[in-house]
Scaffold this motif. Structure first.
Motif, short mmCIF file in Angstrom:
data_model
loop_
_atom_site.label_atom_id
_atom_site.label_comp_id
_atom_site.label_asym_id
_atom_site.label_seq_id
_atom_site.Cartn_x
_atom_site.Cartn_y
_atom_site.Cartn_z
N ARG A 1 -9.10 37.03 60.45
CA ARG A 1 -8.99 36.46 61.82
C ARG A 1 -7.97 35.32 61.82
N ARG A 2 -8.01 34.48 60.83
CA ARG A 2 -7.06 33.36 60.78
C ARG A 2 -5.66 33.85 60.43
N LEU A 3 -5.61 34.91 59.65
CA LEU A 3 -4.31 35.52 59.36
C LEU A 3 -3.67 36.04 60.64
N ALA A 4 -4.50 36.60 61.52
CA ALA A 4 -4.00 37.12 62.79
C ALA A 4 -3.45 36.01 63.68
N ARG A 5 -3.90 34.75 63.43
CA ARG A 5 -3.39 33.62 64.20
C ARG A 5 -2.18 32.98 63.53
N MET A 6 -1.59 33.71 62.57
CA MET A 6 -0.36 33.30 61.88
C MET A 6 -0.56 32.04 61.05
N MET A 7 -1.77 31.84 60.53
CA MET A 7 -2.03 30.69 59.68
C MET A 7 -1.61 31.02 58.25
N SER A 8 -1.09 30.02 57.53
CA SER A 8 -0.71 30.20 56.14
C SER A 8 -1.96 30.17 55.26
N ALA A 9 -1.77 30.57 53.99
CA ALA A 9 -2.90 30.54 53.06
C ALA A 9 -3.44 29.14 52.90
N VAL B 1 -3.24 48.54 52.24
CA VAL B 1 -1.97 47.96 52.68
C VAL B 1 -1.51 46.96 51.62
N ASN B 2 -0.26 46.47 51.82
CA ASN B 2 0.29 45.52 50.87
C ASN B 2 0.76 44.23 51.54
N ARG B 3 0.80 44.20 52.89
CA ARG B 3 1.36 43.04 53.58
C ARG B 3 0.38 42.49 54.61
N ARG B 4 0.60 41.22 54.96
CA ARG B 4 -0.31 40.56 55.89
C ARG B 4 -0.30 41.21 57.27
N GLY B 5 0.89 41.45 57.77
CA GLY B 5 0.98 42.05 59.10
C GLY B 5 0.34 43.41 59.16
N ASP C 1 -6.80 48.39 64.31
CA ASP C 1 -6.94 49.82 64.58
C ASP C 1 -8.35 50.32 64.28
N LEU C 2 -8.97 49.74 63.25
CA LEU C 2 -10.31 50.16 62.85
C LEU C 2 -11.41 49.38 63.56
N GLY C 3 -11.00 48.52 64.47
CA GLY C 3 -11.99 47.77 65.24
C GLY C 3 -12.70 46.69 64.45
N LEU C 4 -12.05 46.19 63.40
CA LEU C 4 -12.67 45.17 62.56
C LEU C 4 -12.34 43.76 63.03
N LEU C 5 -11.40 43.61 63.95
CA LEU C 5 -11.05 42.30 64.49
C LEU C 5 -11.19 42.32 66.01
#
Length: 895
Positions: free
Chosen positions: A844-852, A879-883, A891-895
């Motif tokens: 969820r925080r990754l989706a808000r473009m937050m860094s590690a 997958v291999n990337r954040r985006g 797509d899987l409805g997890l967010l």
């Protein structure tokens, strides 16, 4: 003291009558610029440097005999637009009156003084201060400066003349530029001129010819050589001008100049004649004796030279020789070396004058060097002197026996000890023989010599000096245990080594990190062979990450190769590939003359290529390892090669050849469970391919869940042979998830999918195949799907599964690495993905473009924890990337 001498009877002074103070006529050749031969090479870089002489009152051109300093200075002087007074100094000029009379005459001849100028030295024994002051004042008053060149100034040894010359130079101001061409440091206060930036210097290093200049000089003599041959000649002569010219003249008469210059014997050439005449002859007996004796050394200091001469005057003699540019170079910290050609000639004369002395000189040097801690030179001189017990003892006492295995010096050391005969009987000599034999995998010879050394050591009275020899024994014991596949013996060697380390000084252990690294690698390899993967991995990781630079590069790369194999055997082909590539790169970067082992890193890369069904590259990698030095007695890489080759042959349709290649051709004291299991699976698969399912199942006896990769392949064969229950039992025995990689999860999923498909549960089969495709896509694992059989084709033809396989497993649009799979309407149902609560928080925080770092601060956890959750989420989402992870989760409805 009179400045003007008595009349010659005509009323004229000697100066006026054209004679020197001794009444002899001036020798006009001493005032003439030396002529340049037709083969003279003008070197512009030196002329540019010499032009700085016009900005400083004093210039020093200082080089050895034949360095080209006189011709260089003459060429420069001939191009000046200023008056140039040239004087070649001779030995008789040590009398001040004679020297200054010639200086006055040289100034008159170049037009710097009028023909009728008053004043000239008339007394050979001295010159008045008034006359020198008058000369200085006269020069200081000139509108244009005069350049005075004193060639061969090293012949001037009178300190009084030096003081007078410095007086005139100082008081002449800008009216005089003095250029001294000399072999020695002149008796002038050069430090003052250097400090005031009033000195231009060209010394021997700058006078040396570069390879380009040497090539041009040779062409002027009609000799044309390729670049490497010219560079080799420059190395041998150190760019010495006379050596190059004399060599060119001799080579010009040869039918094969290149070969002549490569092989000519310096001691039987015009070069030898020149050096002996210019450097050796005329020296005192003590100096000649010193030069002859140190010619056996690559470098030397006064104390070492004293050890060879059995005198105490080396420091003074060496300092004088260096000051006189007598082809002796100062290396710093009181160390010297001879010019290579001069050394060759001296060694030849040593053999003529003292034919029996050379071996004893080497041994004197070896003893001194051993006491002083110079191991490489101790070994070289000990071997050259024929005392291999001394050389071997130095190697072992220094804990340096591991250098026989490290790759960088191994061949040189083996060559050095190749002349060791039966007269060398010490335990150290037998340890060296054992090490050389074990390195070339001669087990009978190596073990025999090791046993003999151990017996001798056991009969020797206990002393602190024995600890190094016994630790060397432990290293060789560990290597022997590795090569014979005997883990208990390796563990005993490691325990013994640990005890012995307590008896050795830390500085000696720190000096040779390769010994410990090699020992740990050998023990770990034995553990890996035995199937103790966790124990092996723990130690291999320590070795692979250990410091030590070039000393430990071979055990580091071997450990990396073993770790890559462990990853592969655990079902992690991607991780194995990365480690293997790192191992290969490290070996190449270090310049190892031969890759460690039989290229274990390349074997792992070949294995990964087989799993990806890249059979062409796999064959190339296997061929590369086949060309490497034989390691037929090293069980781990030998079994690794058998594994890769048999799988490659099996997948190429050569079932019989695969079954034959599956057995590693190595005799080991302990059976390896993983090697046996992999061989059994290949033989079983070959039987299945031949239509013998019962025989295939029988061959799987003994394959269990402790070898997960083998277990899932065995389960596949069991299902294909109509034994789904046996397959389920095998899969149930596989170690817990998390300790095995995608090769295991993919294989297990496909086995279960086939069982489900054959029982009529197509939905479950589809979900399992989808899960396998997602796991396999990241690793590009094709082999499990191609081995699966015809049952999987209808499933892969369905739209959702076809989408997952498109571009990497089945023909279709190639997809960039990391590009997400497009989700169809049924994909979420096909592949249920379960993320933990913390993984969802991170996404969820990754989706808000937050860094590690920002995510870590927001969740009150460490950055490493965030990265761990991300890695787990990536794996589950394939997958291999954040985006890509964010898009896939949405797509899987997890967010």
């Amino acid at each position: 003291m009179r400045d003007v001498g008595p009349s010659d009877g005509t009323g004229r002074s000697p100066a006026e009558s054209g004679t020197d103070p001794l009444g002899d006529p001036y020798l006009r050749t001493r005032f003439a610029l030396p002529s340049r031969p037709a083969t003279f090479l003008r070197r512009q870089r030196l002329l540019v440097h010499l032009n700085q002489a016009l900005r400083t009152p004093l210039t020093l051109v200082n080089g050895s005999a034949g360095a080209g300093k006189t011709l260089l200075t003459a060429d420069w002087a001939a191009g000046l637009r200023l008056p140039v007074a040239w004087l070649t100094v001779e030995a008789g000029d040590h009398r001040p009156g004679v020297f200054w009379a010639y200086v006055f005459e040289s100034l008159r001849l170049c037009g710097a003084r009028a023909a009728d100028a008053a004043g000239a030295p008339a007394d050979a024994s001295g010159v008045g201060q008034r006359l020198l002051a008058s000369l200085a004042a006269e020069l200081n008053g000139f509108d244009h400066p005069v350049v005075l060149v004193l060639d061969e100034y090293d012949r001037m040894t009178n300190p009084e003349v030096a003081r007078q010359l410095e007086f005139v130079l100082h008081h002449s101001g800008p009216g005089l530029h003095l250029v001294l061409v000399t072999r020695t440091e002149p008796l002038l206060p050069l430090h003052r001129y250097r400090a005031a930036d009033q000195l231009t210097e060209i010394r021997g290093a700058e006078l040396s010819f570069t390879p380009e200049e040497a090539g041009a000089l040779l062409r002027l003599h009609g000799v044309h050589l390729p670049g490497p041959a010219t560079s080799a000649l420059v190395d041998r002569t150190r760019g010495w001008a006379a050596g190059l010219r004399l060599s060119a003249l001799a080579a010009r008469e040869s039918t094969d100049p290149e070969r002549y210059l490569k092989e000519f014997e310096a001691d039987h050439s015009t070069v030898a004649d020149f050096l002996l005449a210019e450097v050796l002859k005329g020296r005192t007996e003590e100096t000649q004796d010193l030069l002859l004796r140190v010619s056996v050394l690559d470098r030397f200091c006064p104390d070492l030279a004293d050890a060879l001469t059995l005198r105490t005057d080396s420091e003074r003699l060496l300092a004088n020789l260096h000051r006189e540019n007598a082809f002796i170079e100062r290396l710093g910290h009181s160390w010297y070396r001879l010019h290579p050609l001069f050394r060759e000639i001296l060694r030849a004369h040593l053999r003529e004058r003292l034919p029996s002395a050379e071996a004893e000189l080497h041994l004197r040097a070896a003893r001194w060097l051993r006491r002083s801690g110079f191991l490489p030179e101790t070994l070289a001189h000990g071997a050259a002197g024929g005392d291999f017990d001394l050389a071997a003892g130095a190697l072992v006492d220094d804990l340096a026996i591991g250098q026989l295995f490290t790759g960088l010096r191994s061949d040189a050391l083996a060559q050095l000890f190749s002349g060791m005969g039966p007269e060398a009987r010490s335990p150290a000599s037998d340890l060296v023989r054992a090490a050389v034999a074990l390195d070339r995998r001669d087990l009978d010879q190596g073990l025999g010599r090791l046993r003999r050394a151990q017996e001798q050591l056991s009969e020797t009275e206990e002393s602190p000096g024995l600890a190094a020899a016994r630790l060397s024994c432990a290293l060789l014991e560990a290597l022997a245990a590795r090569l014979t596949g005997c883990p208990p013996r390796a563990e005993q060697a490691a325990a013994t080594a640990e005890e012995l380390r307590q008896d050795l000084p830390d500085h000696l252990l720190d000096k040779h990190p390769e010994l410990t690294a090699l020992l740990m690698t050998h023990v770990s390899s034995a553990r890996l062979w035995e199937g103790r993967f966790d124990d092996a991995r723990a130690v291999l990781t320590r070795v692979a990450s250990a410091p030590g630079g070039s000393a430990t590069v071979l055990p580091r790369t071997e450990s990396m190769g073993h770790l890559a194999l462990l990853d592969y055997l655990g079902g992690w082909p991607g991780r194995a590939e990365r480690r293997a590539l790192a191992a290969v790169a490290e070996a190449e970067r270090a310049g190892l003359p031969r890759p460690p082992g039989p290229g274990l890193g390349r074997l792992v890369l070949a294995a990964v290529a087989v799993d990806r069904q890249e059979l062409g590259p796999a064959r190339v990698l296997l061929d590369e390892t086949a060309r490497l030095p034989a390691r037929e007695h090293d069980p781990v890489p030998t079994a690794g090669r058998a594994l890769v080759l048999s799988r490659l042959l099996l997948d190429s349709g050569e079932a019989d050849a695969a079954a034959e290649a599956a057995d590693p051709a190595v005799s080991a004291a302990v059976t390896s469970p993983w090697a046996e299991s992999h061989a059994a699976v290949v033989r079983s698969a070959a039987c299945l391919a031949d239509g013998r399912p019962d025989e295939a199942v029988r061959l799987l006896h003994g394959v269990g869940g402790d070898q997960p990769v083998c277990a899932v392949e065995a389960a596949r064969i069991q299902v294909a042979a109509g034994r789904p229950r046996a397959a389920a039992e095998l899969l149930g025995a596989v170690r817990a998830e998390g300790r095995t990689g995608p090769a295991v999860s993919v294989g297990a999923a496909l086995v279960r999918a086939r069982v489900a498909q054959e029982s009529g549960d197509t939905a479950t089969a589809r979900r399992l195949v989808a899960r396998a495709l997602l796991d396999a896509r990241r690793e590009r694992l094709r082999r499990p799907f191609l081995q699966a059989g015809d049952w999987i084709e209808p499933l892969l033809a369905t739209a959702p599964l076809h989408e997952l396989a498109e571009g990497w497993l089945r023909p279709g649009r190639p997809r960039a690495h990391g590009e997400p799979v497009r989700s169809g309407p049924d994909l979420a149902l096909l592949v249920p993905v379960e993320l933990s609560g913390r993984e969802r928080d991170v996404l969820r925080r990754l989706a808000r473009m937050m860094s590690a770092e920002e995510i870590a601060a927001d969740l009150y956890v460490s950055v490493n924890t965030v990265k761990t959750h991300l890695k787990s989420a990536y794996r589950k989402l394939a997958v291999n990337r954040r985006g890509d992870a964010v898009r896939r989760a949405r797509d899987l409805g997890l967010l």
